[in-house]
Write an enzyme that holds these catalytic residues in place. Sequence first.
Site, PDB file in Angstrom:
ATOM      1  N   ALA A  66     -41.278 -49.680  26.108  1.00  0.00           N
ATOM      2  CA  ALA A  66     -39.923 -49.992  26.576  1.00  0.00           C
ATOM      3  C   ALA A  66     -39.443 -48.682  27.105  1.00  0.00           C
ATOM      4  CB  ALA A  66     -38.973 -50.789  25.760  1.00  0.00           C
ATOM      5  N   HIS A  67     -40.049 -47.551  26.860  1.00  0.00           N
ATOM      6  CA  HIS A  67     -39.528 -46.088  27.151  1.00  0.00           C
ATOM      7  C   HIS A  67     -40.468 -45.335  27.832  1.00  0.00           C
ATOM      8  CE1 HIS A  67     -37.625 -46.737  22.796  1.00  0.00           C
ATOM      9  NE2 HIS A  67     -37.019 -47.535  23.959  1.00  0.00           N
ATOM     10  N   GLN A  68     -40.063 -45.123  29.215  1.00  0.00           N
ATOM     11  CA  GLN A  68     -40.933 -44.379  29.982  1.00  0.00           C
ATOM     12  C   GLN A  68     -40.438 -42.918  30.251  1.00  0.00           C
ATOM     13  OE1 GLN A  68     -40.139 -47.415  31.506  1.00  0.00           O
ATOM     14  NE2 GLN A  68     -41.216 -48.530  29.887  1.00  0.00           N
TER      15      GLN A  68
ATOM     16  N   LEU B 194     -45.006 -42.910  27.040  1.00  0.00           N
ATOM     17  CA  LEU B 194     -44.639 -44.291  27.055  1.00  0.00           C
ATOM     18  C   LEU B 194     -43.938 -44.677  25.423  1.00  0.00           C
ATOM     19  CD1 LEU B 194     -47.415 -45.988  29.056  1.00  0.00           C
ATOM     20  CD2 LEU B 194     -45.334 -45.087  29.876  1.00  0.00           C
ATOM     21  N   HIS B 195     -43.931 -44.077  24.411  1.00  0.00           N
ATOM     22  CA  HIS B 195     -43.579 -44.471  23.116  1.00  0.00           C
ATOM     23  C   HIS B 195     -44.370 -45.617  22.887  1.00  0.00           C
ATOM     24  CE1 HIS B 195     -39.415 -42.066  22.970  1.00  0.00           C
ATOM     25  NE2 HIS B 195     -40.334 -41.128  22.549  1.00  0.00           N
TER      26      HIS B 195
END
Length: 762
Positions: A690-692, A513-514
Amino acid sequence: MRSKECHPLLRERRLGGGDLSKSSGSHGLSEAEMESLRGICEALIPPLSNLDFFEDKEEPPIPSKALKLFYSSSGAQTPIPNESAEILEKRAIIEGRLVVRMVLMLLATRLGTLLLCGSLCLGEKWPFVNSFSRMSLEKREKVLQKWLKHKFLTPIRLAFLYVKVVCLHTFFSRVDENGENPSWEAMGYKVENDESLPRVPKGRRPLSKRTVETIYENDTTLLQSLSQKGLNDVVQDHHQNLYKIRCDVVIVGSGCGGGVAAAVLASSGQKVVVVEKGNYFTPSDFSSLEGPSSDQLYEYGGTFASTEGSMAIMAGTAVGGGSVVNWSASIRTPKWVLKEWSEECKIALFGSSEYVSAMDAVCERIGVTEKCKEEGFQNQVLRKGCENLGLQVDFVPRNCSEDHYCGSCGYGCRSGNKKGTDSTWLVDAVENGAVLLTGCKAERFIMEENKHGSGRRKKRCVGVMVRSLGNGVKMRLRIEAKVTISACGALCTPPLMISSGLKNRNIGTNLHLHPVLMAWGYFPESNSELRGKSYEGGIITSVHKVVSGGESSDEVKAIIETPALGPASFASLSPWTSGLDMKNRMIRYSRTAHLITIIRDRGAGEVKIEGRVSYEMDDFDRANMTVGLRRALSILVAAGAVEVGTQRSDGQRIKCKGISRSELEEFLETVYAAKGPMSMAENWTLYGSAHQLGSCRMGINEKEGAVDENGESWEAEGLFVCDASVLPSAIGVNPMITIQSTAYCLSKKIAESLKRRTDPRS
C-alpha cells in the site's frame, strides 16, 4: 437506498442483476473460452448442499436460510464469469491476459485438457477424453489443486491466480440496487446504515467553486467552465485541436504531495492549476461498498499486480489521491531514517530543523491525534496479544479525532472525520485561487531546449499536455507554466517523465513497496473479551515494532499493524485449497483477525511503463519478513485465537486449543516468507503493498538521484517532483507524514525561487 444515494460514479458497476451479463462481447472471449472460464469459476466457488460442512459449534447459529443460500451458491452463476472476464480484459497486463486465454482455449479442447489435466479428464464413454467444462465438478477441483502445487507449470499457476482473484473479488463485492450481496448475511457482514454515521451535509462540496470536472464537459462547455472557475488566460487553437492555458504553476496529481504543494504555492500568490486523473468525491458521495468504491478510488479498480504476479498493489486515484482511501496512520519519519538520509545520502534537508517544523505544520493542518478512545476488534487482538507476551505495543497517531471509529475509510471516509488532502490542503489551495481539473490525464511534459539555463540542465520544461478521460471533450489541453510539478506518485511519475524524453537512470528504478504479508487468527464469538467484528473500528490504531537485540534496540526488522479487508479482498487474498475450505473461511470472516507484517525493504523494483511494476524481494528482506510473520502468529495465539495461519498457497494453519509451547515453536519453524507464484517452489504466497516510494529519488548529483535536493529534475529546468517518488529509500512506517512534510519543504523552496525570478516568457 444506499447505492442510489452515493455518487453516480460509485455505483456504475456491479449494480442490479445483469446489464453486464448481456455484454459478452466486451471482454473479447469466445464462447468456448467462456465455457472454460465458467468451469473454473464453478470449481472455485462450488454449489454445496450439506450444511454440516460448517462444523464450528462455538458460534451462535447462523440463520439456516442464509447458510443454505451461501453454500448452494456458485461461481458459475450469471453474471460472475462475464464480469470476471471483463475485469481480466480491462486490468490484467497483456502477458497475463494471453496466458489466461491460452489456458482457456486449451481447456476448451479435449487434447488441450488432456495436456493440462492429465488422467483426470478421462471418461468411460466415447470419446473417453472430456474437455474441462465436461469434467465432473470434483475432478475440476482436483485439477485446480494440482496446478497450485506444480513446480513446472508456473504460467498455468499464474493463470489460475488471475482467475481466482477476479472471480472471488467479483462474487463477494457485487451488489444489487439496494447495496446488498446475498452472501453477506451468512458471513456476518453488513455495511453501516447511513443513520448511524455523523455525515457532512450532502450538498457541501468545498472544492467545487474552482473545480472543473471534465467528465461532465464537452468541447463547447469546457471553455466557459474554465473561465467561470478562474482560468481566463485560455486560447483555443483549432488548428492543433487544443486549448492553451497559462498559469504560474501546474501540478500533476492532488494527493499527499500535490495537495500540499498546491496549498503552499497558491498561498504564496502563484496562479496554480492542479491536474488530477481521478474524480472529485465528498463524504456524502461515498457508499462504503467495496466493489464500486474500488472501481473508482483505486488504480486498476484495486486489482493492480506486479508483472511477476507476486505483489498486489493498492494505490489511490481520486481528488486527494491516496489520502482519500488510506487507513489514517500518521507516523512521523523515524529519527534513524532521517539520520541515514542526511548523513549517508547527504541530503541536508532531512537533518534540518526546517524538516522537523514541516512535520509539525503537517500534523497540525491534518488534525493528527495521538491516541484512540475505543479500538476495534483487530486492534484489540494486536494489543491483547502483545500485552500477554510482554511486548511493547503503541498507539498509532491518526489524522482524525480520537473517537473516530470507522472501519471503511479505505473506501472513503463517509463521516468526513478523516482529514485527507481533499478536505485540508486542497481547500486551502482553492481558497487562494488554485483551479482543479479532474478527470484529466497528463500525457507528457512539454520540453524545450534550455538556451539560457545552466549547462547541466539541457532541457527546460514549460508545461504539460493533458487530455480529458471523458467522452465529451476531444480537445487536448496545453497547460503552460513557469514551474511544472509532477506529484502523481511513485508509480506514475516515472513513466510520465520517461515518456517526456528524460533519460536519468534513476527514473523508474529504486522502487520500494514496503512489502506486506498477513497472518490470521480465528476468534469465535464466545471469546467475549474481544468485542466487535473484523471490519469495525479504526483500521490502524495500534502498532508493534519487531526489533533485534531486545525491545530497546533501534533496529526495526518489521512492524505489525492491522489491515482493512472487505469480503472481496479477504476472499481473493486468502489461500484457496478447495471450494469447501473457501466457503468455511468466509463463514468465519467477521471474527477472523488479520495482522500485517510490513518491512522496510532494502531490495527494490522498477516502474518504467505505466501499469507495469517489476519487483522481487531479496533474501535480506525475506528474512526480516519471516521474523515479523512468526511474531504476528505468536501474538494471535497469545490473544486467544483457536486457529491461526498464513496466506501461503497450501493453506498453512494450526489449531491452538491445548497447544504446547514446543508444538507452537515447531509450527513457527515451518513458517517463512515464501516466494511468489512464478517461482519453482511448491508453496508460494502473494504479497501486498500500500506504500510505493523512491522511484525518482533525490540525490546529491545526477548519478545518485533523478532530482536534486530541491526536487528539480537534473535534466530539465523548471520540472520538479513533489511526491513519494523523491524519497531516498524506504521508510519502514506508513509514509503519509513523510510525503507531506517533504512536499511542504520542497514547495516552500519553489515558492521562494519564483519570487526571485522573472517570468521566462516575458
